[in-house]
Design a protein around this motif. Sequence first.
Motif, mmCIF file in Angstrom:
data_model
loop_
_atom_site.group_PDB
_atom_site.id
_atom_site.type_symbol
_atom_site.label_atom_id
_atom_site.label_comp_id
_atom_site.label_asym_id
_atom_site.label_seq_id
_atom_site.Cartn_x
_atom_site.Cartn_y
_atom_site.Cartn_z
ATOM 1 N N ARG A 1 -33.467 14.971 -76.985
ATOM 2 C CA ARG A 1 -33.635 15.359 -78.389
ATOM 3 C C ARG A 1 -34.642 14.446 -79.088
ATOM 4 N NH1 ARG A 1 -29.627 18.788 -81.383
ATOM 5 N NH2 ARG A 1 -30.930 18.168 -83.147
ATOM 6 N N LEU A 2 -34.506 13.148 -78.885
ATOM 7 C CA LEU A 2 -35.411 12.195 -79.534
ATOM 8 C C LEU A 2 -36.858 12.405 -79.093
ATOM 9 C CD1 LEU A 2 -33.204 8.988 -79.279
ATOM 10 C CD2 LEU A 2 -33.921 10.093 -81.414
ATOM 11 N N PHE A 3 -37.056 12.525 -77.791
ATOM 12 C CA PHE A 3 -38.420 12.671 -77.282
ATOM 13 C C PHE A 3 -39.038 14.008 -77.713
ATOM 14 C CE2 PHE A 3 -37.269 9.579 -73.730
ATOM 15 C CZ PHE A 3 -38.016 8.558 -74.281
ATOM 16 N N MET A 4 -38.243 15.070 -77.684
ATOM 17 C CA MET A 4 -38.788 16.377 -78.061
ATOM 18 C C MET A 4 -39.111 16.433 -79.553
ATOM 19 S SD MET A 4 -36.522 18.934 -75.653
ATOM 20 C CE MET A 4 -37.161 20.395 -76.433
ATOM 21 N N GLN A 5 -38.308 15.766 -80.370
ATOM 22 C CA GLN A 5 -38.633 15.687 -81.796
ATOM 23 C C GLN A 5 -39.938 14.923 -82.009
ATOM 24 O OE1 GLN A 5 -37.486 17.142 -84.330
ATOM 25 N NE2 GLN A 5 -38.398 15.995 -86.015
ATOM 26 N N ARG A 6 -40.117 13.833 -81.296
ATOM 27 C CA ARG A 6 -41.373 13.078 -81.387
ATOM 28 C C ARG A 6 -42.548 13.934 -80.900
ATOM 29 N NH1 ARG A 6 -42.450 8.965 -76.759
ATOM 30 N NH2 ARG A 6 -42.630 11.022 -75.792
ATOM 31 N N ASP A 7 -42.349 14.651 -79.790
ATOM 32 C CA ASP A 7 -43.433 15.464 -79.235
ATOM 33 C C ASP A 7 -43.855 16.576 -80.192
ATOM 34 O OD1 ASP A 7 -43.341 13.934 -76.952
ATOM 35 O OD2 ASP A 7 -42.188 15.387 -75.787
ATOM 36 N N GLY A 8 -42.884 17.121 -80.928
ATOM 37 C CA GLY A 8 -43.215 18.174 -81.880
ATOM 38 C C GLY A 8 -44.161 17.694 -82.966
ATOM 39 N N GLN A 9 -44.084 16.405 -83.272
ATOM 40 C CA GLN A 9 -44.979 15.822 -84.273
ATOM 41 C C GLN A 9 -46.299 15.375 -83.644
ATOM 42 O OE1 GLN A 9 -42.499 12.705 -85.790
ATOM 43 N NE2 GLN A 9 -41.078 14.101 -86.817
ATOM 44 N N THR A 10 -46.237 14.928 -82.397
ATOM 45 C CA THR A 10 -47.445 14.450 -81.711
ATOM 46 C C THR A 10 -48.320 15.604 -81.237
ATOM 47 O OG1 THR A 10 -46.163 12.534 -80.941
ATOM 48 C CG2 THR A 10 -48.265 12.969 -79.840
ATOM 49 N N TYR A 11 -47.688 16.699 -80.835
ATOM 50 C CA TYR A 11 -48.419 17.857 -80.312
ATOM 51 C C TYR A 11 -48.143 19.055 -81.231
ATOM 52 C CZ TYR A 11 -48.364 14.944 -76.090
ATOM 53 O OH TYR A 11 -48.488 13.906 -75.186
ATOM 54 N N PRO A 12 -48.967 19.263 -82.241
ATOM 55 C CA PRO A 12 -48.740 20.370 -83.190
ATOM 56 C C PRO A 12 -48.729 21.743 -82.523
ATOM 57 C CG PRO A 12 -50.372 18.821 -84.036
ATOM 58 C CD PRO A 12 -50.133 18.439 -82.616
ATOM 59 N N SER A 13 -49.352 21.846 -81.342
ATOM 60 C CA SER A 13 -49.411 23.144 -80.665
ATOM 61 C C SER A 13 -48.023 23.621 -80.221
ATOM 62 C CB SER A 13 -50.334 23.062 -79.451
ATOM 63 O OG SER A 13 -49.887 22.080 -78.538
ATOM 64 N N VAL A 14 -47.053 22.715 -80.140
ATOM 65 C CA VAL A 14 -45.715 23.111 -79.687
ATOM 66 C C VAL A 14 -45.155 24.195 -80.596
ATOM 67 C CG1 VAL A 14 -43.319 22.356 -79.421
ATOM 68 C CG2 VAL A 14 -45.169 20.918 -78.546
ATOM 69 N N MET A 15 -45.139 23.970 -81.878
ATOM 70 C CA MET A 15 -44.501 24.904 -82.804
ATOM 71 C C MET A 15 -45.333 26.165 -83.027
ATOM 72 S SD MET A 15 -41.854 23.260 -83.016
ATOM 73 C CE MET A 15 -41.005 24.480 -84.001
ATOM 74 N N ARG A 16 -46.573 26.175 -82.515
ATOM 75 C CA ARG A 16 -47.400 27.383 -82.648
ATOM 76 C C ARG A 16 -47.210 28.347 -81.482
ATOM 77 N NH1 ARG A 16 -51.527 23.583 -84.413
ATOM 78 N NH2 ARG A 16 -52.544 23.758 -82.376
#
Length: 428
Positions: free
Chosen positions: A96-111
């Motif tokens: 959960r922690l890493f995926m939350q960080r990744d969502g902010q580091t890699y904006p393409s995730v939520m797209r």
Amino acid sequence: MNSSATTLDQTRPTLPVRLLNGCGALLDKSRIPRTSIRAVDLIETAKRRCGLDDFGRGDFFEGLSRLLDSCQRESQLNLIGRIVLRADLVRLLCSRLFMQRDGQTYPSVMRQEIREPLFIVGLPRSGTTLLHTLLALDPEHRVPLTWEVMTPSPPTRDNEKRRIQRAVQSCNCFNWLAPTFRHVHPVGAELPQECVSLMAPTFMSDQFDAMYYVPSYRTWFFRQDLRPAYEYHRCFLQHLQVRQSARRWVLKAPTHMFALPALLAVYPDALFVQTHRAPLDAMASVSSLITILRRVFSDAVDPLIVCSEAIDYWSKTLDGFLQERRRLGEQRVCDVNYAEIRRDALGVMRRIYAHFNWSLSQKVEQSMRRALASQPHERHGLHRYDLSQFGVQEAESAARFAAYCDRFGLAACRKDSSGAPAEKLLWG
């Protein structure tokens, strides 16, 4: 393996495992108090380990707390069970922690867009694993793989070989702890994974009920609105899709039938393949699987309770799903029979592709043919089970599935003439 005995009969921990759990039992009998695992302590451990403190949106504390309480009061975990429980929960919190960080580091995730995902559902042990395995061979399809579900971060190819190797070591460890489990279900780092694992970081997932006897958690879980869990499921798919995309996701978990409204709220364009099998045969098979799995973590697993729970859960789930699936047009659901899968799996594949107007290339069909020809069941053996091991009153239990059997023209039980049914490795 004795071909006349069931897999459950043949299941026994190895000597080192028995010795380790024996030491744990001796400690339990001593006057040394055992320290309970608390949700707040696991959360702090995960924060320190990751150097992060943002778990993202969604309340997971109650689910984690109820799961821990149920495991420690009701599961009668052995030493290995307590070790695995703690390690697995910390791993999920770190994800959960890493995926939350990744969502902010890699904006393409939520797209990332998830369009018309296919969900393979049906009774457990009714051929869903084989269909998932075959459909995964099509490059048009994307499936969650065991290693990337275990270590989804980062959503790139960075450290991919190391992440796969860690998953291989984990799978090897499990196969050592439960050497007969491979007769029941394939375990491997690069195999398709059931997508209930994508919901596990919310601590609202059937995954825990399969591993541990957790009746109070189970009761709480059944009362929850699972839409937040499916929203996290979608975020997980978006995360994985950054690393590797394809035209459609192919997902598999029989328990999706339990929560169809929540699933459709998140995936309104979802497609479905539903497999069908004589329900009491499926109950015997899944009860064997769950008993073998839970015995890795507890020395006090009662097969009769396992099967009783399975019959109650799956009979109610099927009745509910048959009502809910009326909301779906027939073009969105392809029904296939377990007997057809065993007799002509490739023919079933052609029918699924035709039903959804997909193109099945000759190259993909050849890959499927090779996979069917190279099933490792001769090396790993067959899964053998017997309904009589679970104290089932057949007439009474069959009545629980009457509506389902009538709807799809099934007998409640179709045992092989030789006695206890046997399944090849990938037929679960």
